[in-house]
Design a protein around this motif. Structure first.
Motif, PDB file in Angstrom:
ATOM      1  N   PHE A 114       0.835  -0.973  -0.095  1.00  0.00           N
ATOM      2  CA  PHE A 114      -0.082   0.129   0.168  1.00  0.00           C
ATOM      3  C   PHE A 114       1.035   1.123  -0.258  1.00  0.00           C
ATOM      4  CE2 PHE A 114      -3.201  -2.921   2.796  1.00  0.00           C
ATOM      5  CZ  PHE A 114      -3.265  -3.824   1.216  1.00  0.00           C
ATOM      6  N   ALA A 115       1.631   1.218   0.783  1.00  0.00           N
ATOM      7  CA  ALA A 115       3.434   2.479   0.731  1.00  0.00           C
ATOM      8  C   ALA A 115       3.506   2.541  -0.662  1.00  0.00           C
ATOM      9  CB  ALA A 115       3.887   2.011   1.883  1.00  0.00           C
ATOM     10  N   GLY A 116       4.448   1.163  -0.988  1.00  0.00           N
ATOM     11  CA  GLY A 116       4.824   1.803  -2.369  1.00  0.00           C
ATOM     12  C   GLY A 116       3.730   2.333  -3.306  1.00  0.00           C
ATOM     13  N   SER A 117       2.490   1.221  -3.395  1.00  0.00           N
ATOM     14  CA  SER A 117       1.618   1.251  -5.135  1.00  0.00           C
ATOM     15  C   SER A 117       1.297   3.419  -3.948  1.00  0.00           C
ATOM     16  CB  SER A 117       0.878   0.862  -4.506  1.00  0.00           C
ATOM     17  OG  SER A 117       0.019   1.379  -3.936  1.00  0.00           O
ATOM     18  N   GLY A 118       0.740   3.966  -3.141  1.00  0.00           N
ATOM     19  CA  GLY A 118       0.744   5.070  -3.289  1.00  0.00           C
ATOM     20  C   GLY A 118       2.105   6.283  -3.578  1.00  0.00           C
ATOM     21  N   LEU A 119       3.245   5.740  -3.395  1.00  0.00           N
ATOM     22  CA  LEU A 119       4.027   6.406  -3.471  1.00  0.00           C
ATOM     23  C   LEU A 119       4.021   6.587  -5.286  1.00  0.00           C
ATOM     24  CD1 LEU A 119       6.752   6.145  -1.090  1.00  0.00           C
ATOM     25  CD2 LEU A 119       5.545   7.173  -1.547  1.00  0.00           C
ATOM     26  N   MET A 120       3.507   5.306  -5.888  1.00  0.00           N
ATOM     27  CA  MET A 120       4.175   5.763  -7.773  1.00  0.00           C
ATOM     28  C   MET A 120       3.134   5.747  -7.859  1.00  0.00           C
ATOM     29  SD  MET A 120       6.111   1.780  -7.861  1.00  0.00           S
ATOM     30  CE  MET A 120       4.886   0.381  -6.988  1.00  0.00           C
ATOM     31  N   GLY A 121       1.718   6.025  -7.763  1.00  0.00           N
ATOM     32  CA  GLY A 121       0.122   6.640  -8.035  1.00  0.00           C
ATOM     33  C   GLY A 121       0.313   8.436  -7.960  1.00  0.00           C
ATOM     34  N   PHE A 122       1.235   8.888  -7.446  1.00  0.00           N
ATOM     35  CA  PHE A 122       1.269  10.118  -7.235  1.00  0.00           C
ATOM     36  C   PHE A 122       2.361  11.147  -7.097  1.00  0.00           C
ATOM     37  CE2 PHE A 122      -2.793   9.234  -3.708  1.00  0.00           C
ATOM     38  CZ  PHE A 122      -2.687   9.578  -4.179  1.00  0.00           C
ATOM     39  N   SER A 123       3.036  10.007  -7.821  1.00  0.00           N
ATOM     40  CA  SER A 123       4.133  10.572  -8.435  1.00  0.00           C
ATOM     41  C   SER A 123       4.621  11.382  -9.778  1.00  0.00           C
ATOM     42  CB  SER A 123       5.234   9.164  -8.720  1.00  0.00           C
ATOM     43  OG  SER A 123       4.783   8.729  -9.996  1.00  0.00           O
ATOM     44  N   ARG A 124       3.592  11.315 -10.437  1.00  0.00           N
ATOM     45  CA  ARG A 124       3.992  12.222 -11.393  1.00  0.00           C
ATOM     46  C   ARG A 124       2.668  13.622 -11.123  1.00  0.00           C
ATOM     47  NH1 ARG A 124       1.556  10.945 -16.940  1.00  0.00           N
ATOM     48  NH2 ARG A 124      -0.411  10.615 -15.843  1.00  0.00           N
ATOM     49  N   ALA A 125       2.066  13.592 -10.276  1.00  0.00           N
ATOM     50  CA  ALA A 125       1.452  14.965  -9.552  1.00  0.00           C
ATOM     51  C   ALA A 125       2.240  15.247  -8.874  1.00  0.00           C
ATOM     52  CB  ALA A 125      -0.404  13.642  -9.030  1.00  0.00           C
ATOM     53  N   PHE A 126       2.988  14.899  -8.041  1.00  0.00           N
ATOM     54  CA  PHE A 126       4.053  15.939  -7.405  1.00  0.00           C
ATOM     55  C   PHE A 126       4.761  16.428  -8.071  1.00  0.00           C
ATOM     56  CE2 PHE A 126       1.409  13.458  -3.887  1.00  0.00           C
ATOM     57  CZ  PHE A 126       0.954  14.730  -2.854  1.00  0.00           C
ATOM     58  N   GLY A 127       5.108  15.765  -9.489  1.00  0.00           N
ATOM     59  CA  GLY A 127       6.272  15.753 -10.072  1.00  0.00           C
ATOM     60  C   GLY A 127       7.623  15.859  -9.035  1.00  0.00           C
ATOM     61  N   VAL A 128       7.668  14.589  -8.653  1.00  0.00           N
ATOM     62  CA  VAL A 128       8.662  14.145  -7.836  1.00  0.00           C
ATOM     63  C   VAL A 128       9.211  12.258  -8.238  1.00  0.00           C
ATOM     64  CG1 VAL A 128       9.426  12.967  -5.681  1.00  0.00           C
ATOM     65  CG2 VAL A 128       8.008  15.294  -5.646  1.00  0.00           C
ATOM     66  N   PRO A 129       9.958  12.111  -8.986  1.00  0.00           N
ATOM     67  CA  PRO A 129      10.597  10.750  -9.974  1.00  0.00           C
ATOM     68  C   PRO A 129      11.664   9.899  -8.690  1.00  0.00           C
ATOM     69  CG  PRO A 129      12.183  12.826 -10.389  1.00  0.00           C
ATOM     70  CD  PRO A 129      10.709  13.572 -10.007  1.00  0.00           C
ATOM     71  N   GLU A 130      11.517  10.416  -7.647  1.00  0.00           N
ATOM     72  CA  GLU A 130      11.792   9.841  -6.516  1.00  0.00           C
ATOM     73  C   GLU A 130      10.693   8.657  -6.297  1.00  0.00           C
ATOM     74  OE1 GLU A 130      14.900  13.585  -6.914  1.00  0.00           O
ATOM     75  OE2 GLU A 130      12.794  12.611  -7.387  1.00  0.00           O
ATOM     76  N   MET A 131      10.275   9.528  -5.642  1.00  0.00           N
ATOM     77  CA  MET A 131       8.588   8.388  -5.764  1.00  0.00           C
ATOM     78  C   MET A 131       8.056   6.993  -6.180  1.00  0.00           C
ATOM     79  SD  MET A 131       5.659  11.742  -4.901  1.00  0.00           S
ATOM     80  CE  MET A 131       4.610  10.732  -4.311  1.00  0.00           C
ATOM     81  N   ILE A 132       9.125   6.727  -7.261  1.00  0.00           N
ATOM     82  CA  ILE A 132       8.896   5.574  -7.838  1.00  0.00           C
ATOM     83  C   ILE A 132       9.959   5.057  -7.175  1.00  0.00           C
ATOM     84  CG2 ILE A 132       8.798   4.734  -9.820  1.00  0.00           C
ATOM     85  CD1 ILE A 132       7.818   7.559 -11.729  1.00  0.00           C
ATOM     86  N   ILE A 133      11.535   4.867  -7.248  1.00  0.00           N
ATOM     87  CA  ILE A 133      12.262   4.956  -7.096  1.00  0.00           C
ATOM     88  C   ILE A 133      11.804   4.317  -5.745  1.00  0.00           C
ATOM     89  CG2 ILE A 133      15.072   4.453  -6.686  1.00  0.00           C
ATOM     90  CD1 ILE A 133      15.254   6.848  -8.252  1.00  0.00           C
ATOM     91  N   VAL A 134      10.959   4.704  -4.613  1.00  0.00           N
ATOM     92  CA  VAL A 134      11.133   4.370  -3.637  1.00  0.00           C
ATOM     93  C   VAL A 134      10.220   3.480  -2.951  1.00  0.00           C
ATOM     94  CG1 VAL A 134      10.325   5.153  -1.198  1.00  0.00           C
ATOM     95  CG2 VAL A 134      11.724   6.453  -2.198  1.00  0.00           C
ATOM     96  N   GLY A 135       9.108   3.965  -4.317  1.00  0.00           N
ATOM     97  CA  GLY A 135       8.057   2.582  -3.933  1.00  0.00           C
ATOM     98  C   GLY A 135       8.472   1.979  -4.861  1.00  0.00           C
TER      99      GLY A 135
END
Length: 509
Positions: A114-135
């Protein structure tokens, strides 16, 4: 073996597959193994969109775009960080399954999804590519845990005549997860909506979280590790998984194993590696688990599109060709022949066929500039690798890891196997795109490395690993114990001969 107890000699009557036993196998695989397969292939189709997102955020932050090599490095990190997370997760298996049990670990670890999918799902909305990597890292940690715990759980709840069948259910769902990722990743479906595509892992995890807690815990864990015979026998375990069958013999077998390990605690990884009585089992687990991903299948799933492009498939047709290979994976994986053929032939045949196809890719890539139909040979060899992998190496190594060890050594064995598995996963996943972008000749010859690995594993399995079909855990352990005793006896005899020669030499002098 240092124990005098002998394994039980009674033979069990074959148990039938109950609906509850099948249900728990499907449910635990849906929320764990299928997610692993999904995450293997989820970054394949939207690769270009993810790279564009990386480049766009770099321009917004620093006013300049990324170089082609920089994008390759960042994308390789995004792909392979999943394996690094899996490596971390594999190290926690022994601690988690000892504290929470097999089923409890699967349920609690869904929080990582749940934590990983949330980070990847909102990565483009927040403009933070690091969220994909952490997710990707967090979902990798979950897969590192689940990939060891699911076959451990199913192996402990299954009767010995169905252990192979149920042990391959997770591998089927790995193939299904890959296939779903290939279908949903098509440009016409979710290709351009890649944040949603990446975050869909939360759906099967939620299903598992809601339903799996209603099923019983592993009886071997309750009896042998927790010494809770009431929860094992008086609880609802047998009524749930065995129906109305007479289970006295199976209870006696578990009690025999408990007595066998009455003075032995669950060993650590260091203790496992130092234990000479199980060194052949440890070596066997290392060989087959490292062979899975050194055997080219990782890059087949991560980089299918680029492989087909290099093979000469037109860019507009690549994604559909990839989906076709996913369908072949599922069909090949559905061949439930393990209880008829056995573990050993499937491993030898699978790795051997994969090795032959790897060499076929090399020759087809070398000759395709002069022989046009070699493009089709390349595609056929890729499909052959996938089919060979799904028939045997996809699931049998995880099943064999659990079968080669008794209860006290099993969690540590899964840590060793999982760590080597994920380390190979990370290494190949990170380096393969760089091997491909070298010259076309070196890109072709890199498959010969995988040819050597596959053939080497097949030869090792043929000579070293025994067939474990329809054998109890104690019987399998005794087979290896006999080998260890023969080795120790041979070493003692060699030492005696050496001492006698030294004594004779000193007397003569």
């Amino acid at each position: 073996s240092t124990h005098e107890q002998k394994p039980p000699t009674n033979s069990f009557s074959p148990s039938r597959l109950t609906s509850s036993l099948l249900a728990v196998a499907l449910l635990s695989s849906v929320g764990s193994s299928m997610l692993y397969g999904y995450n293997l292939a989820v970054v394949n189709h939207p690769a270009q969109y993810i790279k564009e997102f990386f480049n766009l955020t770099t321009v917004e932050r620093y006013g300049t775009s990324m170089s082609t090599e920089g994008l390759t490095v960042l994308y390789s990190v995004t792909v392979s960080i999943f394996a690094l997370g899996g490596l971390v997760g594999s190290f926690t298996v022994r601690m988690l399954v000892t504290k929470f049990g097999r089923k409890g670990t699967l349920v609690k670890s869904t929080a990582l999804v749940f934590a990983g999918s949330g980070l990847m799902g909102f990565s483009r909305a927040f403009g933070v590519p690091e969220m994909i990597i952490v997710g990707r890292f967090l979902t990798g940690v979950h897969s590192g845990i689940a990939l060891s715990v699911v076959p451990m759980y199913l192996g402990e709840i299954a009767p010995k005549n169905l252990r192979g069948f149920l042990g391959l259910v997770p591998s089927i769902f790995i193939c299904i997860g890959v296939f779903f990722a290939q279908i949903l990743g098509l440009q016409e479906i979710l290709g351009e909506h890649w944040p949603l595509f990446l975050s869909l892992t939360a759906v099967p995890a939620f299903i598992q979280l809601m339903l799996l807690p209603w099923f019983p815990e592993s009886p071997r864990y309750l009896l042998i590790e927790k010494h809770n015979i009431h929860a094992t026998v008086a609880g609802n375990w047998f009524s749930t998984y065995r129906g109305k069958a007479n289970n006295q013999e199976e209870v006696e077998e578990m009690q025999e194993e408990q007595h066998f390990h009455s003075s032995v605690q669950t060993v650590s990884v260091c203790e496992l590696l130092r234990d000479r009585t199980v060194r052949w089992q440890v070596l066997s687990v290392a060989v087959v688990n490292m062979g899975i991903y050194d055997g080219v299948c990782l890059q087949i799933w991560f980089y299918t599109n680029s492989i087909f492009e290099n093979a000469g498939i037109h860019a507009s047709q690549v994604q559909y060709t990839t989906v076709g290979t996913g369908a072949i994976e599922v069909i090949a994986g559905l061949c439930f022949t393990i209880e008829r053929i056995g573990r050993k032939p499937l491993l030898i045949g699978g790795f051997g066929f994969m090795g032959i196809c790897c060499s076929g890719i090399t020759f087809s890539l070398i000759l395709q500039a002069r022989v046009p139909f070699m493009h089709y040979i390349s595609v056929a060899c890729v499909v052959g690798i996938i089919a060979g992998f799904c028939i045997g190496p996809a699931g049998v190594p995880f099943l064999v890891t659990g079968e080669l060890f008794t209860q006290s050594h099993r969690p540590a064995a899964y840590i060793v196997g999982g760590a080597l598995n994920w380390l190979s996963n990370f290494t190949v996943g990170f380096l393969f795109p760089f091997l491909q972008v070298r010259s076309s000749l070196s890109g072709a010859f890199c498959y010969l490395v995988f040819f050597g690995v596959c053939i080497g594993v097949a030869v090792y399995v043929y000579f070293i690993i025994p067939e474990t079909k329809n054998k109890t855990f104690m019987e399998i352990s005794q087979m290896f114990a006999s080998t260890s005793e023969q080795e120790v006896g041979a070493l003692d005899l060699l030492n005696d001969i050496t001492n006698q020669l030294e004594l004779l030499e000193s007397t003569t002098t």
